[in-house]
Design a protein around this motif. Structure first.
Motif, PDB file in Angstrom:
ATOM      1  N   ASN A   1      28.617  42.576  22.057  1.00 58.02           N
ATOM      2  CA  ASN A   1      28.436  43.988  22.398  1.00 58.02           C
ATOM      3  C   ASN A   1      28.348  44.192  23.916  1.00 58.02           C
ATOM      4  O   ASN A   1      27.659  45.094  24.409  1.00 58.02           O
ATOM      5  N   ASP A   2      29.038  43.336  24.641  1.00 54.67           N
ATOM      6  CA  ASP A   2      29.036  43.374  26.107  1.00 54.67           C
ATOM      7  C   ASP A   2      30.279  44.134  26.560  1.00 54.67           C
ATOM      8  O   ASP A   2      31.406  43.684  26.342  1.00 54.67           O
ATOM      9  N   VAL A   3      30.072  45.280  27.177  1.00 57.24           N
ATOM     10  CA  VAL A   3      31.179  46.106  27.651  1.00 57.24           C
ATOM     11  C   VAL A   3      31.447  45.790  29.118  1.00 57.24           C
ATOM     12  O   VAL A   3      30.600  46.024  29.980  1.00 57.24           O
ATOM     13  N   THR A   4      32.623  45.243  29.399  1.00 60.02           N
ATOM     14  CA  THR A   4      32.985  44.898  30.772  1.00 60.02           C
ATOM     15  C   THR A   4      33.232  46.173  31.577  1.00 60.02           C
ATOM     16  O   THR A   4      34.108  46.967  31.214  1.00 60.02           O
ATOM     17  N   PRO A   5      32.479  46.374  32.662  1.00 58.22           N
ATOM     18  CA  PRO A   5      32.693  47.586  33.463  1.00 58.22           C
ATOM     19  C   PRO A   5      33.785  47.364  34.504  1.00 58.22           C
ATOM     20  O   PRO A   5      34.197  46.240  34.769  1.00 58.22           O
ATOM     21  N   ARG A   6      34.259  48.459  35.079  1.00 55.15           N
ATOM     22  CA  ARG A   6      35.099  48.331  36.263  1.00 55.15           C
ATOM     23  C   ARG A   6      34.231  47.885  37.437  1.00 55.15           C
ATOM     24  O   ARG A   6      33.052  48.240  37.517  1.00 55.15           O
ATOM     25  N   ALA A   7      34.821  47.130  38.335  1.00 57.67           N
ATOM     26  CA  ALA A   7      34.102  46.708  39.536  1.00 57.67           C
ATOM     27  C   ALA A   7      34.839  47.226  40.761  1.00 57.67           C
ATOM     28  O   ALA A   7      36.061  47.381  40.743  1.00 57.67           O
ATOM     29  N   PRO A   8      34.113  47.515  41.837  1.00 58.82           N
ATOM     30  CA  PRO A   8      34.775  48.031  43.042  1.00 58.82           C
ATOM     31  C   PRO A   8      35.793  47.049  43.606  1.00 58.82           C
ATOM     32  O   PRO A   8      35.656  45.829  43.465  1.00 58.82           O
ATOM     33  N   ASN A   9      36.829  47.599  44.231  1.00 57.06           N
ATOM     34  CA  ASN A   9      37.832  46.795  44.935  1.00 57.06           C
ATOM     35  C   ASN A   9      38.538  45.783  44.029  1.00 57.06           C
ATOM     36  O   ASN A   9      38.920  44.703  44.477  1.00 57.06           O
ATOM     37  N   GLY A  10      38.704  46.135  42.750  1.00 55.20           N
ATOM     38  CA  GLY A  10      39.431  45.258  41.834  1.00 55.20           C
ATOM     39  C   GLY A  10      38.761  43.923  41.611  1.00 55.20           C
ATOM     40  O   GLY A  10      39.437  42.922  41.322  1.00 55.20           O
ATOM     41  N   ALA A  11      37.449  43.867  41.721  1.00 60.47           N
ATOM     42  CA  ALA A  11      36.740  42.593  41.659  1.00 60.47           C
ATOM     43  C   ALA A  11      36.770  41.986  40.262  1.00 60.47           C
ATOM     44  O   ALA A  11      36.828  42.683  39.247  1.00 60.47           O
ATOM     45  N   HIS A  12      36.710  40.659  40.220  1.00 56.06           N
ATOM     46  CA  HIS A  12      36.569  39.928  38.961  1.00 56.06           C
ATOM     47  C   HIS A  12      35.254  40.340  38.303  1.00 56.06           C
ATOM     48  O   HIS A  12      34.254  40.577  38.991  1.00 56.06           O
ATOM     49  N   PRO A  13      35.218  40.423  36.963  1.00 58.76           N
ATOM     50  CA  PRO A  13      33.990  40.918  36.311  1.00 58.76           C
ATOM     51  C   PRO A  13      32.784  40.006  36.453  1.00 58.76           C
ATOM     52  O   PRO A  13      31.642  40.473  36.346  1.00 58.76           O
ATOM     53  N   THR A  14      32.990  38.709  36.703  1.00 56.11           N
ATOM     54  CA  THR A  14      31.836  37.807  36.773  1.00 56.11           C
ATOM     55  C   THR A  14      31.781  37.010  38.072  1.00 56.11           C
ATOM     56  O   THR A  14      30.712  36.851  38.656  1.00 56.11           O
ATOM     57  N   ALA A  15      32.902  36.477  38.534  1.00 54.14           N
ATOM     58  CA  ALA A  15      32.897  35.638  39.733  1.00 54.14           C
ATOM     59  C   ALA A  15      32.916  36.492  40.997  1.00 54.14           C
ATOM     60  O   ALA A  15      33.544  37.549  41.026  1.00 54.14           O
ATOM     61  N   THR A  16      32.224  36.017  42.026  1.00 57.00           N
ATOM     62  CA  THR A  16      32.234  36.728  43.306  1.00 57.00           C
ATOM     63  C   THR A  16      31.956  35.742  44.434  1.00 57.00           C
ATOM     64  O   THR A  16      31.205  34.772  44.228  1.00 57.00           O
ATOM     65  N   PRO A  17      32.583  35.916  45.601  1.00 55.12           N
ATOM     66  CA  PRO A  17      33.529  36.979  45.939  1.00 55.12           C
ATOM     67  C   PRO A  17      34.920  36.691  45.387  1.00 55.12           C
ATOM     68  O   PRO A  17      35.486  35.622  45.620  1.00 55.12           O
ATOM     69  N   SER A  18      35.422  37.630  44.639  1.00 55.35           N
ATOM     70  CA  SER A  18      36.775  37.551  44.079  1.00 55.35           C
ATOM     71  C   SER A  18      37.268  38.981  43.949  1.00 55.35           C
ATOM     72  O   SER A  18      37.139  39.592  42.891  1.00 55.35           O
ATOM     73  N   GLN A  19      37.830  39.511  45.053  1.00 52.84           N
ATOM     74  CA  GLN A  19      38.133  40.938  45.102  1.00 52.84           C
ATOM     75  C   GLN A  19      38.982  41.257  46.329  1.00 52.84           C
ATOM     76  O   GLN A  19      39.286  40.384  47.137  1.00 52.84           O
ATOM     77  N   MET A  20      39.336  42.535  46.458  1.00 54.44           N
ATOM     78  CA  MET A  20      40.011  43.004  47.662  1.00 54.44           C
ATOM     79  C   MET A  20      39.004  43.255  48.774  1.00 54.44           C
ATOM     80  O   MET A  20      37.876  43.672  48.517  1.00 54.44           O
ATOM     81  N   PHE A  21      39.460  43.009  49.997  1.00 54.55           N
ATOM     82  CA  PHE A  21      38.678  43.338  51.172  1.00 54.55           C
ATOM     83  C   PHE A  21      39.564  44.071  52.166  1.00 54.55           C
ATOM     84  O   PHE A  21      40.731  43.704  52.365  1.00 54.55           O
ATOM     85  N   ARG A  22      39.008  45.089  52.806  1.00 54.95           N
ATOM     86  CA  ARG A  22      39.739  45.801  53.842  1.00 54.95           C
ATOM     87  C   ARG A  22      39.759  44.948  55.117  1.00 54.95           C
ATOM     88  O   ARG A  22      38.751  44.325  55.482  1.00 54.95           O
ATOM     89  N   THR A  23      40.912  44.930  55.777  1.00 56.19           N
ATOM     90  CA  THR A  23      41.057  44.242  57.049  1.00 56.19           C
ATOM     91  C   THR A  23      41.317  45.283  58.141  1.00 56.19           C
ATOM     92  O   THR A  23      41.314  46.493  57.873  1.00 56.19           O
ATOM     93  N   ALA A  24      41.597  44.812  59.335  1.00 55.76           N
ATOM     94  CA  ALA A  24      41.824  45.740  60.441  1.00 55.76           C
ATOM     95  C   ALA A  24      43.062  46.600  60.223  1.00 55.76           C
ATOM     96  O   ALA A  24      43.138  47.705  60.778  1.00 55.76           O
ATOM     97  N   ASP A  25      44.029  46.111  59.438  1.00 56.33           N
ATOM     98  CA  ASP A  25      45.265  46.879  59.261  1.00 56.33           C
ATOM     99  C   ASP A  25      45.710  47.024  57.809  1.00 56.33           C
ATOM    100  O   ASP A  25      46.840  47.413  57.536  1.00 56.33           O
ATOM    101  N   GLY A  26      44.839  46.697  56.854  1.00 57.62           N
ATOM    102  CA  GLY A  26      45.239  46.813  55.452  1.00 57.62           C
ATOM    103  C   GLY A  26      44.217  46.218  54.517  1.00 57.62           C
ATOM    104  O   GLY A  26      43.005  46.395  54.696  1.00 57.62           O
ATOM    105  N   TRP A  27      44.730  45.480  53.517  1.00 57.31           N
ATOM    106  CA  TRP A  27      43.862  44.875  52.504  1.00 57.31           C
ATOM    107  C   TRP A  27      44.357  43.463  52.201  1.00 57.31           C
ATOM    108  O   TRP A  27      45.530  43.157  52.391  1.00 57.31           O
ATOM    109  N   MET A  28      43.452  42.643  51.693  1.00 51.73           N
ATOM    110  CA  MET A  28      43.841  41.336  51.159  1.00 51.73           C
ATOM    111  C   MET A  28      42.967  41.025  49.957  1.00 51.73           C
ATOM    112  O   MET A  28      41.912  41.645  49.762  1.00 51.73           O
ATOM    113  N   PHE A  29      43.414  40.089  49.148  1.00 51.84           N
ATOM    114  CA  PHE A  29      42.629  39.656  47.984  1.00 51.84           C
ATOM    115  C   PHE A  29      42.157  38.235  48.241  1.00 51.84           C
ATOM    116  O   PHE A  29      42.959  37.343  48.540  1.00 51.84           O
ATOM    117  N   VAL A  30      40.861  38.035  48.136  1.00 51.34           N
ATOM    118  CA  VAL A  30      40.233  36.728  48.352  1.00 51.34           C
ATOM    119  C   VAL A  30      39.553  36.312  47.065  1.00 51.34           C
ATOM    120  O   VAL A  30      38.829  37.101  46.451  1.00 51.34           O
TER     121      VAL A  30
END
Length: 397
Positions: free
Chosen positions: A222-251
């Motif tokens: 009965n565990d409902v996976t929520p959305r996470a900011p910046n497209g982040a993985h639901p459990t592991a972190t840091p695993s998501q998008m980060f803003r850079t000086a001129d755009g975005w990257m996924f780490v």
């Protein structure tokens, strides 16, 4: 290639249209099968008319996306003469595929029961919106509806935003691939047993299956996976998008060793000893704080700086625009961009098969003009020029 392609010598008839079915059979065609598109004489596959880019009237660039390496036969399957021709073709075919509405294969004689008398080893693969054996069999359906009903949209996007669909028709592509897998499995069995069968896959089942671990987490815990900011993985972190000086990257520092690489390479080794971030559970519990710390680092330099610093050492990628993704020189270097010649345009760029055979990319040819192979296919069945002309005059072909 010095050897024949894996599916050379196999003939597959496909009453297909638009995206899902043609996507799946294109894999088979690129692997060497003779895939004959069975198309209505009055317009053919609806994909031919999808704009905005056309090679000639009703011959779209969109159509090329899903129909490389195929042949085209126009045939009215709702007519007695059309059925006669189709059944003659089925005698020497190995499989029949379709992605029609769930109630149509039986009506049009595309099932194993309808064809086993002419070819007992024939495999009949069916791709529909909701299946052929339930109350929704007659329902029309498309990819976006499946993303909505199966829950994809609820998992996609920012936590405080509206539901968001994939930017591409991924349910179509997944379902077409599943159909191809099922067809090949049944084909292998037919060669052993001499008996064909029906294979079914539907868009909604495929979409539900792709809910995978969030689906199982809910059904069992009965565990409902929520959305996470910046497209982040639901459990592991840091695993998501980060803003850079001129755009975005996924780490993606999902493993402890990658976390160590990350903090060392960005010049913040002290983060590894920070009590908030020392272990994966610590980092997960303090995701917001960790995101803030890393964002302050990454915003100082452009995306290319960070990707060059981390690439090959840990999982990292730039968040590319469409233009940047398609102009990526790595695609050219690895042979994923190919060029085909069409009667109306030479040197069309296409995305070739991601499958390699014996270390080589598969050969690619342009999708056929509507009915381009009708005369040759009918001649092979014994129809002479006059008979073919009569069939065309009557609208059968």
């Amino acid at each position: 290639m010095t050897r024949a392609l894996p599916l050379a010598g196999y003939r597959i008839l496909s009453a297909e249209q638009y995206g899902a079915g043609p996507y799946g059979t294109m894999f088979l065609a690129q692997l060497g099968a003779e895939v004959i598109k069975i198309e209505p004489p009055n317009g053919g596959d609806t994909a031919r008319m999808v704009g905005p880019h056309f090679l000639r009237e009703n011959e779209s660039l969109y159509f090329q996306t899903f129909n490389l390496n195929k042949r085209s036969l126009t045939l009215d399957l709702q007519s007695a003469d059309g059925q006669e021709i189709f059944r003659k073709l089925a005698m020497d075919a190995h499989a029949v595929a379709n992605n029609l509405r769930g109630d149509l294969p039986e009506r049009l004689g595309l099932t194993y029961d309808a064809l086993k008398d002419v070819n007992p080893a024939l495999v009949c693969a069916h791709l529909s919106a909701y299946g052929r054996d339930n109350e929704r069999a007659k329902w029309p359906g498309y990819d976006y509806l499946m993303q909505a009903e199966a829950g994809f949209l609820s998992l996609t996007g920012e936590p405080d935003g509206p539901p968001v669909r994939f930017g591409l028709s991924m349910v179509d592509f997944m379902t077409g691939t599943m159909m191809a897998v099922g067809l090949l499995a049944a084909l292998a069995d037919a060669e052993r047993s001499g008996m064909g069968r029906d294979i079914d896959v539907d868009l909604l089942s495929a979409a539900a299956h792709q809910m995978s671990y969030p689906g199982l987490w809910y059904m069992n815990e009965n565990d409902v996976t929520p959305r996470a900011p910046n497209g982040a993985h639901p459990t592991a972190t840091p695993s998501q998008m980060f803003r850079t000086a001129d755009g975005w990257m996924f780490v993606m520092a999902q493993l402890p060793k990658f976390w160590t690489v990350l903090v060392e390479e960005i010049g913040r080794p002290e983060l590894a000893e920070d009590a908030r971030f020392r272990t994966p559970p610590d980092r997960r519990a303090n995701r917001d704080a960790l995101t803030g710390v890393l964002e302050a680092v990454f915003i100082e330099r452009p995306t290319n700086h960070w990707v060059d610093l981390l690439k090959g050492k840990m999982p990292v990628a730039p968040v590319n625009s469409l233009e940047e993704a398609m102009d990526n020189p790595f695609l050219e270097e690895t042979g994923m961009i190919d060029h085909v010649d069409h009667p109306d345009r030479t040197n069309i760029k296409v995305l070739t098969s991601p499958i390699k055979v014996d270390g080589e990319r598969l050969p690619t040819s342009a999708g056929p003009l509507l009915g381009a192979d009708s005369d040759d296919i009918l001649a092979d069945l014994g129809y002479d020029e006059a008979a073919i002309a009569d069939l065309k005059q009557s609208g059968i072909v």
